[in-house]
Motif scaffolding. Structure first.
Motif, PDB file in Angstrom:
ATOM      1  N   ARG A   1      -2.889  -3.504  10.306  1.00  0.00           N
ATOM      2  CA  ARG A   1      -2.670  -3.986   8.947  1.00  0.00           C
ATOM      3  C   ARG A   1      -3.761  -3.425   8.039  1.00  0.00           C
ATOM      4  O   ARG A   1      -4.910  -3.286   8.451  1.00  0.00           O
TER       5      ARG A   1
ATOM      6  N   THR B   1       0.298  -3.170   0.742  1.00  0.00           N
ATOM      7  CA  THR B   1       0.036  -3.633   2.100  1.00  0.00           C
ATOM      8  C   THR B   1       0.651  -2.637   3.077  1.00  0.00           C
ATOM      9  O   THR B   1       1.791  -2.206   2.898  1.00  0.00           O
TER      10      THR B   1
ATOM     11  N   GLU C   1      -4.891  -3.198   3.542  1.00  0.00           N
ATOM     12  CA  GLU C   1      -4.622  -3.424   2.117  1.00  0.00           C
ATOM     13  C   GLU C   1      -5.352  -2.328   1.342  1.00  0.00           C
ATOM     14  O   GLU C   1      -6.563  -2.205   1.429  1.00  0.00           O
TER      15      GLU C   1
END
Length: 767
Positions: free
Chosen positions: A154, A161, A156
């Motif tokens: 993951r 995202t 950002e």
């Protein structure tokens, strides 16, 4: 009719400010830099595509005379050794396993390069080989071995995202994006015809004239890196994290760069030289060979499947796009490139019902990342090839089919984004007229092809600053974070300053890029220099202009409104004139003062936009080609290529044409010849001999760029960024012309002579 403003410097073919340095050999590149006590590093790379590391022993290499130190997984444990442009999935050198042929697994630092090379052979490595996945099909097959074990990453970044749904845990899918316009299935239900086609884009390399190289020096207090890179501030941020240093103790200096094209964005080999310098407190030079650059970064190979629904009269109704991007062994910028490929997959057409799904896929080959066009090439190749295929199936003229479906100026591309800011029809018709589209070819095996492509441009959520410093003699120093990689920003940005301050270009100097003193800029990418940095530079010049006028008003005891700037002087309504230098000296009372103007550019975030912020402007590529195919050899000869370029306002028209022509030549490369060839995970042609790029012999017999200047851009004086648009239409325009010339449709690049010849033989056999 509104009369357009004329400019003295902006819009002229000003001579490049770096031209003399470069043609005389005085220009300093990273490889030219020599420091006292500098040592030389070399990298040991994996000979296998996928294996667990059982043993890495550099003890014999360390005792070789002339060797200063070595770097293995045992030496990096004290650092935050994981890094990456999007996900932190790469390490300074391999720790647990190697993931592609060329993966760095150790390094040697020696007094000279030859000793370092010799020492590499003394490093002992034991591998436990693992099954490999070297393409999209292998990597996405059920039960495929994982390139990276564990959960889905993951991140950002810049308002977006990055990651993939949990359902992809345990697979090689590292990124997933889906978006649409309206329910695509409802659209297909309304269509009279549905066509589905798959296209493939091959693996190619940036092939910069200057291979990757850098110098790092940690003196115990500060880490200084001289790097051939396109984003020094991003590199500084990563090095700060790896070595746990405040940003103020990491300095990145960028000399001239010998080509980048996206291949020198984000972190590459710099952590290796920095780690060696950290250990030894010596300046470390790490110069990669061309073969090593081939094993550092590439463009994404892709598989794109497009299903399109149309009405009987040729109106596009619905589209479903399935995009698979092979990001290689490490993500690098792969998730962001995949995101952009997905977003650009619908093209410049009004398609009310649409759905796009895009997948970034790990494989055991060289990592893929940013490359001129940034995801657009793979999907424009697909959708513009299919547009001709549909026109042919429906018996429509390809030009008329496109004109019927093009988005109009002011139309939304997707809800929440910047509306289309140019006349797509205008550019397409200019190209069609230039190649005489309506005139039929009388010679056999000869035909014309068209293509029209669009991409969101300027980058996703960009921030840039600039400073303009005027000395007491009236000359100016421009500080800008835009990297000169050959595209000419030093000249064009200087022209903006000269225009705003009413100065001759000779009085503008651009400072060397140094993160210690240069204002922040995210990166030199996405055709953003003229709009993003150009706006910051213009605002800095305007700030300096305001200060100058206030100073002059005090010195001359006049109102600011009564003064204007003209050829380095203030002129009052009364006819008085005084030079900038005299005003500055009188204002400060000596030659000790200077005027400092500052400018900032910042994109707007938007929760309504698919990508988290709206596009800065739309970059369009229109291309038309006439060609001839030799049926006996499969050789394609380009007779005429015409590109149209929407520059808004060309700050330096000659440079704009050069950029666009260069983009076309780039496109000719991957269209006709370029391809990285693999066999059992081994790259066979990663060198200057076996990897073919276009030369002057491959130029079209006639090459033309049409500059469209409507002053409709958001940059200085109505300008837009260019440089990538001309690249987008080449492959599809050529493939479309080949199909019309000899009746064979090839859906995987490159259109090499053997591939064309085999297709022609198959056509004969099936006739």
């Amino acid at each position: 009719m509104m009369q357009r403003k004329t400019y003295k410097v902006a819009g002229t073919d000003a001579r490049r400010v770096d031209g003399v340095e470069k043609v005389t050999g005085k220009a300093v590149y990273t490889s030219d830099i020599q420091l006292p006590g500098m040592a030389h590093a070399r990298i040991l790379r994996s000979p296998v595509a996928h294996a667990r590391l059982v043993k890495v022993d550099a003890s014999k290499a360390r005792v070789l005379p002339g060797v200063i130190t070595t770097l293995t997984r045992d030496d990096i444990k004290g650092f935050n050794y994981k890094y990456g442009a999007t996900y932190k999935d790469q390490s300074i050198v391999a720790v647990d396993k190697v993931r592609y042929v060329g993966d760095p697994l150790a390094a040697v630092l020696a007094d000279d390069p030859a000793t370092a090379e010799q020492a590499l052979e003394l490093i002992e490595v034991e591998y436990e080989e693992l099954p490999r996945v070297t393409n999209i099909e292998e990597a996405t097959a059920p039960g495929a071995v994982q390139v990276h074990e564990g959960g889905v990453a993951r991140a950002e970044l810049r308002g977006s995202t990055y990651g993939a749904p949990e359902r992809f845990t345990g697979t090689n899918i590292c990124y997933y994006l889906t978006f649409g316009r309206e329910d695509a299935e409802k659209g297909f239900a309304k269509a009279d015809h549905i066509f589905e086609d798959t296209f493939r884009f091959q693996k190619v390399q940036h092939y910069s004239l200057e291979a990757h190289n850098n110098i790092a020096y940690y003196d115990g207090e500060k880490l200084t890196v001289w790097a051939s890179c396109q984003d020094p501030f991003t590199l500084r941020d990563h090095l700060s994290g790896i070595f746990r240093l405040p940003l103020s103790r990491v300095r990145v200096i960028v000399p001239y760069v010998g080509g980048g094209y996206g291949g020198k964005l984000y972190v590459k080999a710099e952590p290796i030289s920095a780690a060696l310098s950290w250990i030894t407190r010596r300046p470390v030079k790490l110069a990669l060979s061309v073969n090593e650059s081939f094993k550092t970064i590439t463009r994404h190979p892709a598989r794109v499947t497009i299903k399109t629904g149309v009405t009987r009269d040729g109106k596009l109704i619905a589209r479903d796009c399935q995009v698979y991007m092979d990001t290689g062994a490490y993500a690098d910028a792969g998730p962001r490139v995949t995101q952009k490929a997905a977003y650009r997959a619908l093209g410049p057409y009004k398609i009310p019902y649409a759905k796009v799904e895009a997948y970034g896929v790990y494989t055991n080959v060289v990592p893929a990342g940013a490359f001129r066009g940034f995801g657009a090439l793979q999907v424009t190749w697909a959708y513009e090839s299919q547009m001709d295929m549909i026109a042919d199936r429906l018996g429509l003229d390809p030009l008329d089919f496109r004109l019927k479906n093009l988005l109009k100026k002011g139309d939304p591309y997707t809800a929440g984004d910047t509306p289309v800011d140019c006349d797509l029809k205008e550019g397409l018709l200019k190209v069609a007229d230039a190649i005489k589209w309506r005139e039929k070819n009388k010679k056999p095996n000869r035909a014309k092809g068209l293509s029209c492509c669009i991409k969101d441009a300027g980058g996703t959520y960009k921030v840039a600053g600039a400073t303009v410093k005027m000395s007491s003699d009236g000359s100016v120093m421009l500080l800008t974070g835009t990297v000169e990689v050959g595209q000419g920003p030093r000249t064009a940005l200087s022209q903006v300053v000269a225009e705003e301050l009413a100065l001759p270009l000779e009085l503008i100097t651009v400072a060397q890029l140094d993160t210690d003193v240069t204002p922040y800029d995210i990166s030199t990418s996405a055709s953003s220099s003229m709009v993003v940095m150009g706006t910051a530079v213009q605002r800095a010049a305007q700030d300096a202009r305001k200060q100058l006028l206030r100073c002059a008003a005090k010195v001359l005891k006049e109102k600011v409104a009564n003064l204007k700037l003209e050829d380095g002087q203030f002129v009052s309504k009364k006819g008085q004139s005084i030079s900038y230098s005299k005003v500055i000296v009188e204002f400060f009372g000596s030659k000790a003062g200077e005027i400092i103007g500052k400018g900032l550019y910042k994109d707007k975030r938007s929760t309504k936009a698919v990508l988290g912020s709206t596009t800065t402007f739309w970059e369009v590529g229109w291309g038309g080609v006439e060609l001839e195919v030799d049926p006996e050899t499969g050789v394609i000869r380009l007779l005429n290529y015409v590109s149209a370029c929407d520059a808004g306002k060309a700050i330096n028209p000659e440079q704009c044409v050069g950029q666009d022509e260069g983009a076309v030549m780039f496109g000719i490369g991957h269209t006709l010849m370029e391809e990285m060839v693999y066999e059992e995970g081994q790259l066979l042609n990663g060198n200057l001999v076996d990897y073919r790029v276009p030369t002057f012999k491959d130029l079209p017999a006639k090459l033309e760029t049409i500059l469209i200047e409507n002053g409709n851009g958001p940059g200085p004086f109505g300008s837009k960024g260019i440089g990538e648009g001309g690249l987008l239409p080449v492959a599809s325009a050529v493939a479309n012309a080949v199909s019309r010339a000899v009746g064979v449709r090839i859906q995987d690049l490159p259109l090499s002579p053997p591939k064309v010849w085999r297709a022609l033989q198959a056509k004969k056999k099936n006739a």
